[in-house]
Design an enzyme around this catalytic site. Structure first.
Site, mmCIF file in Angstrom:
data_model
loop_
_atom_site.group_PDB
_atom_site.id
_atom_site.type_symbol
_atom_site.label_atom_id
_atom_site.label_comp_id
_atom_site.label_asym_id
_atom_site.label_seq_id
_atom_site.Cartn_x
_atom_site.Cartn_y
_atom_site.Cartn_z
ATOM 1 C CG ASP A 1 13.713 -34.458 63.960
ATOM 2 O OD1 ASP A 1 14.618 -34.292 63.119
ATOM 3 O OD2 ASP A 1 13.829 -34.185 65.171
ATOM 4 C CG HIS B 1 8.442 -32.706 63.503
ATOM 5 N ND1 HIS B 1 8.539 -31.439 64.019
ATOM 6 C CD2 HIS B 1 9.081 -33.523 64.372
ATOM 7 C CE1 HIS B 1 9.199 -31.491 65.172
ATOM 8 N NE2 HIS B 1 9.542 -32.744 65.402
ATOM 9 C CG HIS C 1 10.081 -40.336 68.853
ATOM 10 N ND1 HIS C 1 9.589 -39.492 69.818
ATOM 11 C CD2 HIS C 1 10.608 -39.535 67.914
ATOM 12 C CE1 HIS C 1 9.795 -38.241 69.456
ATOM 13 N NE2 HIS C 1 10.429 -38.231 68.305
ATOM 14 C CG HIS D 1 14.378 -38.772 65.707
ATOM 15 N ND1 HIS D 1 14.983 -37.962 66.640
ATOM 16 C CD2 HIS D 1 13.059 -38.447 65.748
ATOM 17 C CE1 HIS D 1 14.075 -37.191 67.215
ATOM 18 N NE2 HIS D 1 12.895 -37.473 66.707
#
Ligand code: NI
Length: 493
Positions: A305, A449, A359, A355
């Site tokens: 991510d 991540h 964010h 995503h």
């Protein structure tokens, strides 16, 4: 200062601010946006457009993403990293770091979404071999309260290596004339409170901490949220800049209206911004799943991510060398700066998921806001690769009925995870490796991540061990049998 505007309903700001984060287009930062259902909204009035620079023109440009996924204090920071401007990077990090620290100190977490949230994003507002300008914007929310969203614009002089405040764009003694012009421009904006504007203007230089330019060559004067107006977004006014600019200001204007790349150079690496214990943390085609049958094979899906960043290429090298595929849930603002990495992902058989653009916790947004976050990111990915994502990973895994409805309408499945090594919190490669391997199981969706070097470094050993343990590493669509149901939320295969 934090609560100076009083306790305010947060929801309208969330949407209004989102529009300000579209870095590469000339969208109006105060663009009126739909208000969340059930709230009364003061729609932001039409505002002066901001001349933004597409970061792709900057050689060596990278983004620095940091986050704290601890639900007591969600923090997402997106800052540009410009080669040969380390003093600028330091200044931005220091100022944002103070903001983060204060937010973490002053928010009490709750156990239910939406969680307290701080978002920091930035736009390039001028670039040339002589200088660069960065506009930073913060959005802070807790419970139903919006903290002061702050905005400021910092300029950097490559010639002297000096970080320069917006006020340095002004000629000596120009403040008085600028105050007059701002006052005049404000009369056309009914959202501006004349009394509060006067309070700001009384400070003269201090009032002008966010100066840039409009695409038609006027000076763009911005005030932080609710400082001078009833608007839920920062307020920007455009004024004629005749006789107002210093030589540095004239050069900044040139860099805003006809941006060119600064000299290229190595991108510096910095220690984490969030370090202490409390702060720790077009034509649409879709990708076809491969020939893997996860009913037969011991499948596991690796997901990454928040990127891409430059370092994502190192992770792609690891995966390519081992011939395995993963799923990358990219953030639109980062994706925009790295179309080459997106292309490489697709060429090498990885799947790109969505995503969101910048964010946010989607559970704070209304349907229009959620849709905008997703659609803009899909467009960025499609523009770069020709592939439109069909998978959504909501930031922080925070989802609800509205998100599900929007995902359904866009034909996208939601994908969370069931293995979480907390790699964002403990930046130790060995720890990441142990946790992933310790929790790996058939059908797992593993969260990591790719913005963290320690995570990227962990994955050669992780992939080698998973393969040795008999796993087939697949993309999420492969794990889910090729056709995940739109709107449905998956945690594993
Ligand atoms: Ni994330």
């Amino acid at each position: 200062m934090l609560m100076r505007a009083g306790r305010r309903r947060s929801a309208p700001l969330v949407l209004a601010a989102t529009a300000a984060l579209v870095a590469a287009c000339a969208a109006d930062p105060g663009e009126p946006t739909a208000s969340p259902s059930g709230s009364t909204s003061t729609a932001a009035p039409p505002q002066a457009p901001l001349a933004r620079v597409n970061p792709l023109i900057v050689d060596g440009f990278d983004v620095r993403v940091e986050e704290n996924l601890d639900r007591q204090h969600l923090v997402y920071v997106h800052l540009p990293v410009i080669p040969n401007a380390s003093a600028l990077t330091d200044e931005l990090r220091q100022r944002v770091g103070e903001r983060v620290e204060r937010f973490v100190t002053e928010t009490d977490g709750s156990d239910e979404a939406p969680y307290p949230e701080l978002q920091v994003t930035a736009d390039l507002v001028g670039t040339s071999p002589a200088l660069v300008g960065v506009r930073v914007h913060t959005r802070e929310t807790a419970d139903d309260t919006t903290f002061d969203g702050m905005t400021w614009t910092t300029w950097y002089d490559f010639g002297t290596g000096a970080v320069r405040p917006s006020q340095d764009l002004l000629a000596e003694g120009a403040e008085t004339a600028l105050v007059e012009r701002v006052r005049d421009a404000a009369t056309a904006d009914p959202s501006i409170d004349p009394e509060r504007l006067e309070e700001q203007l009384a400070g003269e230089r201090e009032a002008f901490g966010s100066l840039a330019f409009t695409p038609d060559g006027r000076l763009w004067v911005e005030f932080s949220r609710a400082v001078v107006s009833t608007s839920e977004a920062p307020t920007a006014l455009a004024v004629d800049d005749t006789d107002l600019l210093s030589p540095f200001g004239e050069a900044a204007k040139e860099a805003a209206l006809s941006p060119t790349s600064p000299a290229s150079g190595a991108t510096p690496t910095d220690p984490p911004l969030i370090t202490d214990a409390t702060g720790a943390p077009g034509a649409v085609r879709t990708q076809e799943p491969g020939d893997v049958d996860c009913a037969e094979e011991k499948c596991l899906a690796l997901t990454f991510d928040d990127g891409p960043v430059d370092g994502t290429g190192d992770l792609l090298d690891v995966l390519e060398e081992r011939g395995v595929h993963a799923t990358f849930f990219v953030v639109g603002t980062n994706a925009r700066a790295h179309p080459d990495i997106l292309q490489r992902m697709v060429e090498e058989g990885h799947v790109i998921g969505n995503h969101t653009l910048d964010h946010p916790q989607l559970t704070r947004l209304d349907a229009a806001g959620v849709e905008r976050e997703i659609v803009q990111t899909n467009q960025i990915v499609a523009d770069a690769t020709g592939v439109t994502p069909t998978l959504l990973r909501p930031p922080y895994g925070a989802t609800g009925p509205t998100v599900a409805d929007v995902a359904t309408s866009l034909g996208m499945a939601q994908v969370n995870w069931d293995v979480d090594p907390l790699d964002w919190q403990d930046r130790v490669s060995e720890t990441v490796r142990e946790r992933v391997l310790g929790a790996a199981h058939r059908g797992a969706i593993v969260l990591s991540h790719d913005i963290h070097e320690t995570t990227r470094d962990a994955y050669a050993a992780i992939v080698d061990q998973l393969l040795a343990d008999g796993y087939t590493l697949v993309t999420v669509p492969e794990l889910l049998g090729g056709s995940p149901t739109p709107g449905q939320l998956y945690f594993n295969g």
